[in-house]
Design an enzyme around this catalytic site. Structure first.
Site, PDB file in Angstrom:
ATOM      1  N   LYS A 232       0.851  -1.198   0.000  1.00  0.00           N
ATOM      2  CA  LYS A 232       0.000   0.000   0.000  1.00  0.00           C
ATOM      3  C   LYS A 232       0.878   1.236   0.000  1.00  0.00           C
ATOM      4  O   LYS A 232       1.952   1.238   0.592  1.00  0.00           O
ATOM      5  CB  LYS A 232      -0.887   0.027   1.250  1.00  0.00           C
ATOM      6  CG  LYS A 232      -2.123   0.869   1.077  1.00  0.00           C
ATOM      7  CD  LYS A 232      -3.129   0.151   0.217  1.00  0.00           C
ATOM      8  CE  LYS A 232      -4.444   0.830   0.132  1.00  0.00           C
ATOM      9  NZ  LYS A 232      -5.448  -0.073  -0.450  1.00  0.00           N
TER      10      LYS A 232
ATOM     11  N   SER B 192      -7.755  -5.778 -11.064  1.00  0.00           N
ATOM     12  CA  SER B 192      -6.397  -5.275 -11.300  1.00  0.00           C
ATOM     13  C   SER B 192      -5.504  -6.421 -11.785  1.00  0.00           C
ATOM     14  O   SER B 192      -4.646  -6.229 -12.651  1.00  0.00           O
ATOM     15  CB  SER B 192      -5.797  -4.689 -10.019  1.00  0.00           C
ATOM     16  OG  SER B 192      -6.142  -3.339  -9.888  1.00  0.00           O
TER      17      SER B 192
HETATM   18  P1  NAD Z   1     -12.736   7.880  -3.241  1.00  0.00           P
HETATM   19  O1  NAD Z   1     -11.741   8.931  -2.929  1.00  0.00           O
HETATM   20  O2  NAD Z   1     -13.097   7.636  -4.663  1.00  0.00           O
HETATM   21  O3  NAD Z   1     -14.108   8.128  -2.445  1.00  0.00           O
HETATM   22  C1  NAD Z   1     -14.212   8.299  -1.075  1.00  0.00           C
HETATM   23  C2  NAD Z   1     -15.458   9.148  -0.837  1.00  0.00           C
HETATM   24  O4  NAD Z   1     -15.745   9.170   0.566  1.00  0.00           O
HETATM   25  C3  NAD Z   1     -15.284  10.596  -1.286  1.00  0.00           C
HETATM   26  O5  NAD Z   1     -16.382  10.958  -2.103  1.00  0.00           O
HETATM   27  C4  NAD Z   1     -15.268  11.376   0.028  1.00  0.00           C
HETATM   28  O6  NAD Z   1     -15.806  12.682  -0.091  1.00  0.00           O
HETATM   29  C5  NAD Z   1     -16.138  10.499   0.905  1.00  0.00           C
HETATM   30  N1  NAD Z   1     -15.907  10.700   2.347  1.00  0.00           N
HETATM   31  C6  NAD Z   1     -14.755  10.921   2.993  1.00  0.00           C
HETATM   32  N2  NAD Z   1     -14.958  11.022   4.323  1.00  0.00           N
HETATM   33  C7  NAD Z   1     -16.292  10.859   4.504  1.00  0.00           C
HETATM   34  C8  NAD Z   1     -17.132  10.870   5.642  1.00  0.00           C
HETATM   35  N3  NAD Z   1     -16.629  11.050   6.863  1.00  0.00           N
HETATM   36  N4  NAD Z   1     -18.460  10.665   5.471  1.00  0.00           N
HETATM   37  C9  NAD Z   1     -18.981  10.460   4.244  1.00  0.00           C
HETATM   38  N5  NAD Z   1     -18.229  10.452   3.122  1.00  0.00           N
HETATM   39  C10 NAD Z   1     -16.904  10.650   3.251  1.00  0.00           C
HETATM   40  O7  NAD Z   1     -12.146   6.557  -2.552  1.00  0.00           O
HETATM   41  P2  NAD Z   1     -12.499   5.051  -2.929  1.00  0.00           P
HETATM   42  O8  NAD Z   1     -11.513   4.571  -3.921  1.00  0.00           O
HETATM   43  O9  NAD Z   1     -13.952   4.925  -3.196  1.00  0.00           O
HETATM   44  O10 NAD Z   1     -12.119   4.324  -1.547  1.00  0.00           O
HETATM   45  C11 NAD Z   1     -13.028   4.262  -0.460  1.00  0.00           C
HETATM   46  C12 NAD Z   1     -12.608   3.134   0.476  1.00  0.00           C
HETATM   47  O11 NAD Z   1     -12.583   1.903  -0.256  1.00  0.00           O
HETATM   48  C13 NAD Z   1     -11.215   3.268   1.097  1.00  0.00           C
HETATM   49  O12 NAD Z   1     -11.242   2.702   2.388  1.00  0.00           O
HETATM   50  C14 NAD Z   1     -10.364   2.430   0.185  1.00  0.00           C
HETATM   51  O13 NAD Z   1      -9.173   1.957   0.842  1.00  0.00           O
HETATM   52  C15 NAD Z   1     -11.307   1.291  -0.120  1.00  0.00           C
HETATM   53  N6  NAD Z   1     -10.986   0.540  -1.339  1.00  0.00           N
HETATM   54  C16 NAD Z   1     -10.905   1.149  -2.556  1.00  0.00           C
HETATM   55  C17 NAD Z   1     -10.624   0.388  -3.686  1.00  0.00           C
HETATM   56  C18 NAD Z   1     -10.607   0.982  -5.088  1.00  0.00           C
HETATM   57  O14 NAD Z   1     -10.538   0.218  -6.045  1.00  0.00           O
HETATM   58  N7  NAD Z   1     -10.697   2.276  -5.247  1.00  0.00           N
HETATM   59  C19 NAD Z   1     -10.403  -0.993  -3.572  1.00  0.00           C
HETATM   60  C20 NAD Z   1     -10.505  -1.586  -2.311  1.00  0.00           C
HETATM   61  C21 NAD Z   1     -10.808  -0.805  -1.218  1.00  0.00           C
END
Ligand code: NAD
Length: 477
Positions: free
Chosen positions: A114, A370
């Site tokens: 990560k 991926s």
């Molecule tokens: P992202 O940046 O696309 O979206 C996150 C969203 O959460 C944003 O719109 C943000 O404004 C919102 N947010 C932040 N704090 C908040 C709060 N307190 N209350 C409500 N909304 C809030 O990120 P993502 O890629 O969707 O990732 C989200 C989670 O999923 C993370 O924990 C990440 O590690 C996990 N994840 C992502 C992926 C991926 O492929 N992108 C894969 C596995 C896990």
């Protein structure tokens, strides 16, 4: 003076400690020697860097960033890159460890990694973000922390296809092996070697996982719910990549979105919210609040306590803690984000009989697809390119034979549906569905065998697979 351990409610554990406590809890159900378990749990390498970035106004700012490679039992290592102001070494190590276990659970042949850049991306222009991304990539390159067979980043919180394309371009500029360079990062735009379906993959995987959990009759009965997704009420926290797509597929699958939470606040309508209309409203007004027909919740966090069947935290870690866990009304928590439920909160929820579908399984759709993208980059050919037309002709021929034998015409709509060759997106989605279903069934079997919760079962699965890998390979030298 005698030292005693603080009671669970009084001690807070770091994210890394929490992941390790989950590991230890599961390890107790295995028979592996302690030394081997210690090695599986350890984070193999962490690179902490600080580099200068020139802001648009000419000033210089020092940016802190990390890359953690948790386990080298399989190579490359794999894991997203996060841009967030609260990134710490502890957090990237915890997330890297989750990646190792996640890859093992869904049989993706990678170790876990990560990365994190400690910035609030909203405070930077696009040009500044590009400079930060390129410099970060260069730092990784200098220390051999990136490469198709070494360590392959992907998007995570705060990053997306645009950043992945910058990483690819920077890597390419220095690589002496252009044939494989495309596979140095995944989650790229489709035109730059990305695979169709990657953007939606994590959210789609969440949908497959939730659907699978809801199909287990005995579990739904224990929760006082009917089997199946149809009509189940859902609250989603975070409408980014993962949250938006999870909400979209859950809604398409028949669930009813009753609550949505974003950084600016949350909205609630027990009769249901139309996701696309909410997104359009947010684009127009800059906020999800004041959506017609919905009630505003000024404190976004309150959405987690709304009445619903399924709560999908899809923003960040540590959202459900000892403070709010007693007030959670959902019967199922679908961990789309990494680490949204603290281990102490989990104890409270499990006692209440809540079914927690753990992150380490549920959001593995991203790394699964991926992996498909990485394979596509090494093959240098789009999935389905060689077989699509051939399949179409074969299916058409079968239908012609049926028409000849029966003397009846097959309806045109049926021909269109059946005589269809799989294109890249079909194959990717099908591979993802197969992966999520198989992994859930494996975890379910372990849960029944050991009489444990789903997360412990998922960790037992991961530990056994990584242990087997070490036992087969031996320990160098
Ligand atoms: P992202 O940046 O696309 O979206 C996150 C969203 O959460 C944003 O719109 C943000 O404004 C919102 N947010 C932040 N704090 C908040 C709060 N307190 N209350 C409500 N909304 C809030 O990120 P993502 O890629 O969707 O990732 C989200 C989670 O999923 C993370 O924990 C990440 O590690 C996990 N994840 C992502 C992926 C991926 O492929 N992108 C894969 C596995 C896990």
């Amino acid at each position: 003076m005698q030292l005693t351990e603080a009671p669970v409610e009084e001690r807070t554990y770091s994210f890394w400690e929490q992941v390790n406590r989950m590991f230890d809890r599961a390890a107790a159900h295995t028979k592996h020697p302690k030394g081997l378990l210690d090695q599986i749990k350890a984070c193999n390498s962490v690179y902490r860097m600080e580099f200068p970035v020139k802001r648009d106004d000419g000033s210089i700012e020092v940016v802190r960033a990390y890359r953690a490679e948790h386990s080298h039992h399989k190579l490359p290592t794999k894991g997203g890159i996060r841009y967030a102001p609260n990134v710490t070494e502890d957090e990237v190590m915890a997330l890297a460890a989750l990646m190792t276990y996640k890859c093992a659970i869904v049989d993706v042949p990678f170790g876990g990694a990560k990365g994190g850049v400690k910035i609030d991306r909203r405070q930077y222009s696009e040009a500044e973000l590009e400079r930060i991304t390129r410099r970060y990539t260069y730092e990784l390159l200098k220390k051999n922390f990136i490469g198709p067979g070494v360590d392959v980043p992907a998007p995570d919180y705060g990053t997306g296809p645009r950043e992945m394309a910058w990483i690819l371009d920077t890597y390419n500029s220095f690589s002496s092996n252009p044939l494989e360079a495309l596979a140095c990062v995944t989650g790229k735009p489709v035109g730059q070697g990305g695979v169709r379906g990657r953007k939606e993959a994590t959210g789609r995987g969440v949908f497959f996982g939730v659907r699978e959990a809801c199909s287990v009759e005995e579990d739904m009965k224990a929760l006082g719910l009917q089997p199946g997704l149809g009509g189940k009420t859902v609250v989603v926290q975070g409408l980014g990549n993962v949250g938006y797509h999870a909400a979209k597929f859950l809604q398409e699958g028949g669930a009813v979105l009753v609550g949505l939470a974003e950084i600016e606040g949350a909205i609630y309508n027990p009769d249901g919210l139309d996701l696309e209309a909410v997104m359009e409203h947010r684009r127009r007004t800059g906020s999800i609040l004041n959506f017609p027909g919905a009630k505003n919740l000024e404190r976004s966090q309150d959405a987690l306590e709304l009445p619903c069947d399924i709560l999908v935290p899809a923003a960040l870690e540590n959202q459900i803690t000892v403070e709010n866990a007693p007030h959670i009304q959902a019967r199922i928590i679908a961990e789309a984000a990494n680490g949204p439920v603290t281990i102490e909160a989990e104890e409270i929820l499990l006692k209440k009989g809540v079914l927690i579908i753990p992150d380490v399984y549920l959001n593995a759709g991203g790394v699964t697809v991926s992996y498909f993208e990485w394979l596509r980059n090494l093959y240098h050919v789009r999935f389905g390119r060689l077989s699509k037309r051939f399949e179409e002709r074969t299916f058409s021929r079968i239908l012609e034979v049926i028409e000849d034998l029966t003397g009846k015409k097959v309806p045109v709509e049926l021909i269109q549906e059946v005589a269809h060759g799989a294109d890249e997106e079909d194959l990717v989605n099908s591979g993802l569905e197969e992966t999520m279903i198989n992994a859930y069934q494996e975890i379910l079997t372990i849960r029944r065998e050991h009489g444990v919760d789903l997360r412990t079962a998922a960790f037992i699965d991961a530990i056994n697979k990584v242990a087997q890998s070490y036992l087969e390979l031996g320990i160098f030298p």
